[in-house]
Motif scaffolding. Structure first.
Motif, PDB file in Angstrom:
ATOM      1  N   ILE A  31      -6.125  -3.890  13.710  1.00 42.36           N
ATOM      2  CA  ILE A  31      -6.326  -5.298  13.342  1.00 42.36           C
ATOM      3  C   ILE A  31      -6.500  -5.437  11.828  1.00 42.36           C
ATOM      4  O   ILE A  31      -5.768  -6.183  11.167  1.00 42.36           O
ATOM      5  N   PHE A  32      -7.470  -4.723  11.256  1.00 38.87           N
ATOM      6  CA  PHE A  32      -7.733  -4.869   9.823  1.00 38.87           C
ATOM      7  C   PHE A  32      -6.606  -4.265   8.978  1.00 38.87           C
ATOM      8  O   PHE A  32      -6.294  -4.790   7.907  1.00 38.87           O
ATOM      9  N   GLY A  33      -5.999  -3.176   9.450  1.00 41.55           N
ATOM     10  CA  GLY A  33      -4.884  -2.581   8.712  1.00 41.55           C
ATOM     11  C   GLY A  33      -3.725  -3.558   8.609  1.00 41.55           C
ATOM     12  O   GLY A  33      -3.138  -3.719   7.535  1.00 41.55           O
ATOM     13  N   GLY A  34      -3.406  -4.221   9.711  1.00 36.34           N
ATOM     14  CA  GLY A  34      -2.334  -5.209   9.689  1.00 36.34           C
ATOM     15  C   GLY A  34      -2.653  -6.372   8.770  1.00 36.34           C
ATOM     16  O   GLY A  34      -1.807  -6.843   8.007  1.00 36.34           O
ATOM     17  N   LEU A  35      -3.903  -6.820   8.828  1.00 39.23           N
ATOM     18  CA  LEU A  35      -4.347  -7.935   7.979  1.00 39.23           C
ATOM     19  C   LEU A  35      -4.247  -7.568   6.495  1.00 39.23           C
ATOM     20  O   LEU A  35      -3.756  -8.356   5.680  1.00 39.23           O
ATOM     21  N   LEU A  36      -4.689  -6.365   6.145  1.00 39.13           N
ATOM     22  CA  LEU A  36      -4.658  -5.935   4.746  1.00 39.13           C
ATOM     23  C   LEU A  36      -3.220  -5.720   4.257  1.00 39.13           C
ATOM     24  O   LEU A  36      -2.896  -6.084   3.117  1.00 39.13           O
ATOM     25  N   MET A  37      -2.362  -5.166   5.103  1.00 35.75           N
ATOM     26  CA  MET A  37      -0.966  -4.971   4.693  1.00 35.75           C
ATOM     27  C   MET A  37      -0.279  -6.323   4.488  1.00 35.75           C
ATOM     28  O   MET A  37       0.486  -6.496   3.546  1.00 35.75           O
ATOM     29  N   TYR A  38      -0.581  -7.264   5.362  1.00 36.56           N
ATOM     30  CA  TYR A  38      -0.033  -8.621   5.230  1.00 36.56           C
ATOM     31  C   TYR A  38      -0.487  -9.243   3.912  1.00 36.56           C
ATOM     32  O   TYR A  38       0.299  -9.860   3.188  1.00 36.56           O
ATOM     33  N   TYR A  39      -1.772  -9.055   3.582  1.00 39.13           N
ATOM     34  CA  TYR A  39      -2.308  -9.591   2.328  1.00 39.13           C
ATOM     35  C   TYR A  39      -1.568  -8.986   1.129  1.00 39.13           C
ATOM     36  O   TYR A  39      -1.166  -9.702   0.208  1.00 39.13           O
ATOM     37  N   ILE A  40      -1.415  -7.675   1.126  1.00 42.34           N
ATOM     38  CA  ILE A  40      -0.773  -6.999  -0.013  1.00 42.34           C
ATOM     39  C   ILE A  40       0.672  -7.478  -0.170  1.00 42.34           C
ATOM     40  O   ILE A  40       1.129  -7.736  -1.293  1.00 42.34           O
ATOM     41  N   MET A  41       1.388  -7.643   0.942  1.00 41.39           N
ATOM     42  CA  MET A  41       2.777  -8.136   0.859  1.00 41.39           C
ATOM     43  C   MET A  41       2.826  -9.542   0.271  1.00 41.39           C
ATOM     44  O   MET A  41       3.642  -9.835  -0.607  1.00 41.39           O
ATOM     45  N   LEU A  42       1.932 -10.425   0.728  1.00 43.44           N
ATOM     46  CA  LEU A  42       1.932 -11.791   0.205  1.00 43.44           C
ATOM     47  C   LEU A  42       1.444 -11.841  -1.239  1.00 43.44           C
ATOM     48  O   LEU A  42       1.944 -12.634  -2.038  1.00 43.44           O
ATOM     49  N   ARG A  43       0.492 -11.010  -1.558  1.00 43.17           N
ATOM     50  CA  ARG A  43      -0.034 -10.962  -2.931  1.00 43.17           C
ATOM     51  C   ARG A  43       1.073 -10.588  -3.913  1.00 43.17           C
ATOM     52  O   ARG A  43       1.162 -11.118  -5.015  1.00 43.17           O
ATOM     53  N   ASN A  44       1.910  -9.627  -3.519  1.00 42.60           N
ATOM     54  CA  ASN A  44       3.014  -9.225  -4.382  1.00 42.60           C
ATOM     55  C   ASN A  44       4.110 -10.286  -4.449  1.00 42.60           C
ATOM     56  O   ASN A  44       4.826 -10.381  -5.436  1.00 42.60           O
ATOM     57  N   LYS A  45       4.216 -11.089  -3.406  1.00 42.89           N
ATOM     58  CA  LYS A  45       5.264 -12.111  -3.375  1.00 42.89           C
ATOM     59  C   LYS A  45       4.895 -13.363  -4.171  1.00 42.89           C
ATOM     60  O   LYS A  45       5.738 -13.960  -4.827  1.00 42.89           O
ATOM     61  N   TYR A  46       3.610 -13.768  -4.078  1.00 40.48           N
ATOM     62  CA  TYR A  46       3.191 -15.026  -4.711  1.00 40.48           C
ATOM     63  C   TYR A  46       2.269 -14.752  -5.909  1.00 40.48           C
ATOM     64  O   TYR A  46       1.116 -14.361  -5.753  1.00 40.48           O
ATOM     65  N   ASP A  47       2.787 -15.008  -7.096  1.00 43.31           N
ATOM     66  CA  ASP A  47       2.006 -14.769  -8.311  1.00 43.31           C
ATOM     67  C   ASP A  47       0.792 -15.694  -8.415  1.00 43.31           C
ATOM     68  O   ASP A  47      -0.220 -15.330  -9.013  1.00 43.31           O
ATOM     69  N   TYR A  48       0.880 -16.895  -7.837  1.00 42.13           N
ATOM     70  CA  TYR A  48      -0.222 -17.855  -7.982  1.00 42.13           C
ATOM     71  C   TYR A  48      -1.494 -17.399  -7.258  1.00 42.13           C
ATOM     72  O   TYR A  48      -2.577 -17.938  -7.500  1.00 42.13           O
TER      73      TYR A  48
END
Length: 190
Positions: A31-48
């Motif tokens: 659960i947390f691994g998926g959540l953190l990987m999702y965060y990292i992917m979005l963080r790299n995609k959206y500069d804002y």
């Protein structure tokens, strides 16, 4: 009183209770691994997101990190005294761990109140949706750990099921480790 057979019997050689806790933690890692990987992917995609995360309260996050790590020390001491059959000291350190969890939740509630009052709500941006979801799921795990510790503490006071102090300690360390990953991602990486 005799200890139930299921407490110590296991085909793997690992006590059943410990195996069950590791099984739960394994599912939580997904659960947390998926959540953190999702965060990292979005963080790299959206500069804002860097601008949004600049509004998180780093000092509150740091204080909560200190509180959780200190509470981890307390549950280690509770386990140490449970193994030494000193049920009163084990009981005391379990409740000091619970107090640490409560302190974490108080700081978190003050922090969230300030952020919501400043207009950073779960619906204001995708970053804040993730922030409240990840921190909220973590807080639910803190509350669950506190409730289980409270139940176990009264068994310890009656010198029953002392092995459960180790089991809740494993869970509590997992909750701390999750926070160790959330803190830099949500508060420091701006």
């Amino acid at each position: 009183m005799q200890t139930p057979v299921a407490t110590g019997r296991s085909v793997t050689g690992i006590p059943t209770g410990r195996l069950a806790v590791w099984w739960v933690i394994g599912s939580e890692i997904v659960i947390f691994g998926g959540l953190l990987m999702y965060y990292i992917m979005l963080r790299n995609k959206y500069d804002y997101w860097a601008e949004s995360s600049a509004h998180t309260a780093t000092m509150a996050g740091a204080l909560n990190t200190f509180i959780l790590l200190t509470s981890s020390l307390f549950i280690v001491l509770a386990h140490y005294y449970a193994e030494k059959k000193d049920h009163l000291k084990s009981f005391k350190y379990i409740w000091m761990t619970i107090a640490g969890g409560l302190g974490f939740l108080v700081v978190k509630s003050i922090e969230w109140t300030n952020e919501i009052m400043s207009g950073y709500t779960i619906t204001s941006e995708l970053f804040w949706s993730f922030y409240y979801t990840a921190a909220g799921i973590h807080a639910v795990h803190v509350i669950a750990g506190m409730v289980i510790m409270g139940i176990i503490s009264f068994d310890v006071l009656q010198k029953k099921n002392m092995h459960r102090v180790e089991l809740i300690g494993i869970y509590w360390h997992f909750v701390d480790i999750v926070w160790i990953f959330l803190f830099p991602l949500l508060y420091i990486a701006k």
